[in-house]
Design a protein around this motif. Structure first.
Motif, mmCIF file in Angstrom:
data_model
loop_
_atom_site.group_PDB
_atom_site.id
_atom_site.type_symbol
_atom_site.label_atom_id
_atom_site.label_comp_id
_atom_site.label_asym_id
_atom_site.label_seq_id
_atom_site.Cartn_x
_atom_site.Cartn_y
_atom_site.Cartn_z
ATOM 1 N N GLY A 221 35.502 40.051 36.110
ATOM 2 C CA GLY A 221 36.358 40.792 37.015
ATOM 3 C C GLY A 221 36.945 39.875 38.071
ATOM 4 O O GLY A 221 36.256 38.978 38.569
ATOM 5 N N PHE A 222 38.228 40.073 38.398
ATOM 6 C CA PHE A 222 38.902 39.311 39.448
ATOM 7 C C PHE A 222 39.308 40.293 40.547
ATOM 8 O O PHE A 222 40.134 41.181 40.304
ATOM 9 N N VAL A 223 38.711 40.158 41.719
ATOM 10 C CA VAL A 223 39.015 41.053 42.836
ATOM 11 C C VAL A 223 40.241 40.501 43.568
ATOM 12 O O VAL A 223 40.209 39.377 44.088
ATOM 13 N N GLU A 350 41.123 50.188 43.345
ATOM 14 C CA GLU A 350 40.533 50.349 42.014
ATOM 15 C C GLU A 350 39.045 50.013 41.975
ATOM 16 O O GLU A 350 38.410 50.131 40.928
ATOM 17 N N GLN A 351 38.469 49.594 43.101
ATOM 18 C CA GLN A 351 37.076 49.141 43.092
ATOM 19 C C GLN A 351 36.101 50.259 42.727
ATOM 20 O O GLN A 351 35.134 50.044 41.996
ATOM 21 N N GLY A 352 36.389 51.465 43.205
ATOM 22 C CA GLY A 352 35.514 52.588 42.875
ATOM 23 C C GLY A 352 35.541 52.914 41.387
ATOM 24 O O GLY A 352 34.505 53.211 40.783
ATOM 25 N N LYS A 353 36.736 52.836 40.791
ATOM 26 C CA LYS A 353 36.851 53.084 39.351
ATOM 27 C C LYS A 353 36.099 52.031 38.550
ATOM 28 O O LYS A 353 35.476 52.334 37.530
ATOM 29 N N ILE A 365 29.421 43.614 35.804
ATOM 30 C CA ILE A 365 30.334 42.598 35.280
ATOM 31 C C ILE A 365 30.542 41.528 36.345
ATOM 32 O O ILE A 365 30.857 41.849 37.499
ATOM 33 N N PRO A 366 30.342 40.249 36.024
ATOM 34 C CA PRO A 366 30.495 39.178 37.023
ATOM 35 C C PRO A 366 31.887 39.177 37.644
ATOM 36 O O PRO A 366 32.885 39.392 36.962
ATOM 37 N N LYS A 367 31.931 38.931 38.965
ATOM 38 C CA LYS A 367 33.207 38.827 39.681
ATOM 39 C C LYS A 367 33.472 37.347 39.964
ATOM 40 O O LYS A 367 32.588 36.613 40.396
ATOM 41 N N SER A 381 33.660 45.783 47.840
ATOM 42 C CA SER A 381 32.682 46.720 48.409
ATOM 43 C C SER A 381 33.029 48.125 47.934
ATOM 44 O O SER A 381 33.513 48.962 48.699
ATOM 45 N N PRO A 382 32.826 48.369 46.641
ATOM 46 C CA PRO A 382 33.252 49.655 46.070
ATOM 47 C C PRO A 382 32.425 50.828 46.573
ATOM 48 O O PRO A 382 31.228 50.707 46.836
#
Length: 396
Positions: A221-223, A350-353, A365-367, A381-382
């Motif tokens: 994942g890419f934040v 989209e963090q909560g999803k 999933i690694p960020k 910080s979902p």
């Protein structure tokens, strides 16, 4: 288990061998004997498990034994692409038989409709179609379904999500009551259970690895902020050329915009979505499958049922609205014995999803930190999404 151990006709086994299949997958091992025994079936299996052959092989076996006597099987699929792919698999598996089939789907011209009408009037053994187009033919009264023995509802959950519930009921109203019913779905929410109760009679049920991504998929994942997505994806694809990449977007607008920007960067890319004419979509898919095109930007029209081998990377430009959609998207890679990767770009909203997806698949999933050249990224910080909240997971 070898296919030869499943009691299939020699002509069917020849087709299986010609297509390069050797060992039956778990869904095939369980479904084929059940269907051959004449029982109704609910099959739940994730993408890439061999589900299509699991229902096609016993149907083709029965038709081979019965001989031609009109339409004997009707397979209903949610999209044109899936209907075409199922028909192509029928052609391969039935190569050494006399079984005939016809795909029936919208989006073509009057000549296509006329060819479909002719094949239906002549009674192709297997009809594969989308709900709207099937109803268009059935209501004109020239489709004889009296010899029909099989009804298959494929990707039933997706059909209900697309609003085809009434269409399915209407199609069924044209069919003989005595028939064998097969329902296949990647997920089993209550609405699928309700449909199954109405359509199937004392069905057997098979569940194979629902809602679990293949272990061979490397997920990252890419934040990011929303405006960082296109520059990052463009940079990544330019510095690391790959042979075959699918990028999924949740909207047609994002699909078109991303493809336009990637073309400006001189990348080998095309987009595919429901605004394209059917012929154009088929041409794009053919070019991508033949490796003449490296990058395909698509809506979820491609997330289920499209069999494209050896996809190196799947990118989620948008976090899917539903966890099952995430599983189907990334299931385009790491098929069969290959390995693959799936990258998801996650903006603040989209963090909560994405957290809901991690909860569904039972793993974190690694960020990955984004390169400094793209600036600072938001904190991850979902907050858990409550069911029914706008932008969250759909109610089941």
């Amino acid at each position: 288990m070898k296919f030869s151990e499943l009691g299939l006709a020699p002509q069917i086994l020849e087709g299986i061998e010609a297509m390069g299949f050797e060992e039956a997958t778990p869904i095939q091992q369980q479904a084929i004997p059940t269907i051959l025994s004449g029982k109704d079936l609910i099959g739940s299996a994730q993408t890439g498990t061999g589900k299509t052959a699991a229902f096609l092989l016993p149907i083709l076996d029965k038709i081979t034994q019965n001989g031609h006597r009109g339409i004997q099987a009707l397979i209903v699929a949610p999209t044109r692409e899936l209907a075409i792919q199922i028909d192509q698999q029928i052609e391969g598996l039935s190569y050494y038989t006399n079984v005939s089939s016809i795909p029936v789907y919208g989006g073509g011209d009057g000549d296509l409709f006329s060819r479909e009408k002719q094949a239906l009037m002549e009674g192709a053994d297997v009809v594969v179609g989308t709900p709207g187009r099937l109803i268009a033919h059935l209501t004109m009264k020239y489709v004889n379904t009296q010899q029909l023995s099989f009804l298959v509802l494929d990707e039933a959950d997706r059909m209900l999500d697309m609003g085809f519930h009434q269409d399915i009921n209407r199609i069924i109203s044209f069919l003989p009551e005595k028939r064998q019913n097969l329902l296949f779905s990647a997920t089993m929410p209550p609405k699928i259970r309700e449909l199954a109760r109405k359509v199937l009679t004392e069905p057997e049920e098979i569940n194979i690895a629902v809602s679990v991504p293949a272990e061979k998929i490397a997920q990252l994942g890419f934040v990011v902020y929303e405006e960082q997505k296109i520059p990052m994806i463009t940079h990544f694809l330019k510095v690391r050329p790959l042979r075959s990449v699918i990028i999924f977007c949740s909207t047609k607008d994002n699909t078109k915009r991303l493809a336009r920007e990637l073309k400006k960067a001189k990348l080998s890319v095309e987009d595919i979505h429901s605004d394209l004419e059917q012929k154009a979509r088929e041409e794009v898919l053919t070019t991508f499958k033949s490796r003449k095109l490296s990058i395909l930007v698509a809506t979820d029209i491609l997330s289920r049922g499209i069999d494209i081998e050896e996809i190196d990377l799947v990118i989620n430009f948008d976090v899917p609205n539903d966890g099952e959609d995430y599983i189907h998207r990334i299931g385009r890679t790491a098929r069969a014995a290959s390995k693959g990767a799936a990258y998801t770009f996650i903006n603040e909203k989209e963090q909560g999803k994405f957290l809901a997806i991690e909860n569904l698949i039972g793993s974190t999933i690694p960020k990955v930190n984004i390169p400094e050249q793209f600036g600072e990224a938001p904190d991850y910080s979902p907050r858990p999404i409550r069911k029914g909240r706008k932008g969250g997971r759909r109610k089941r």
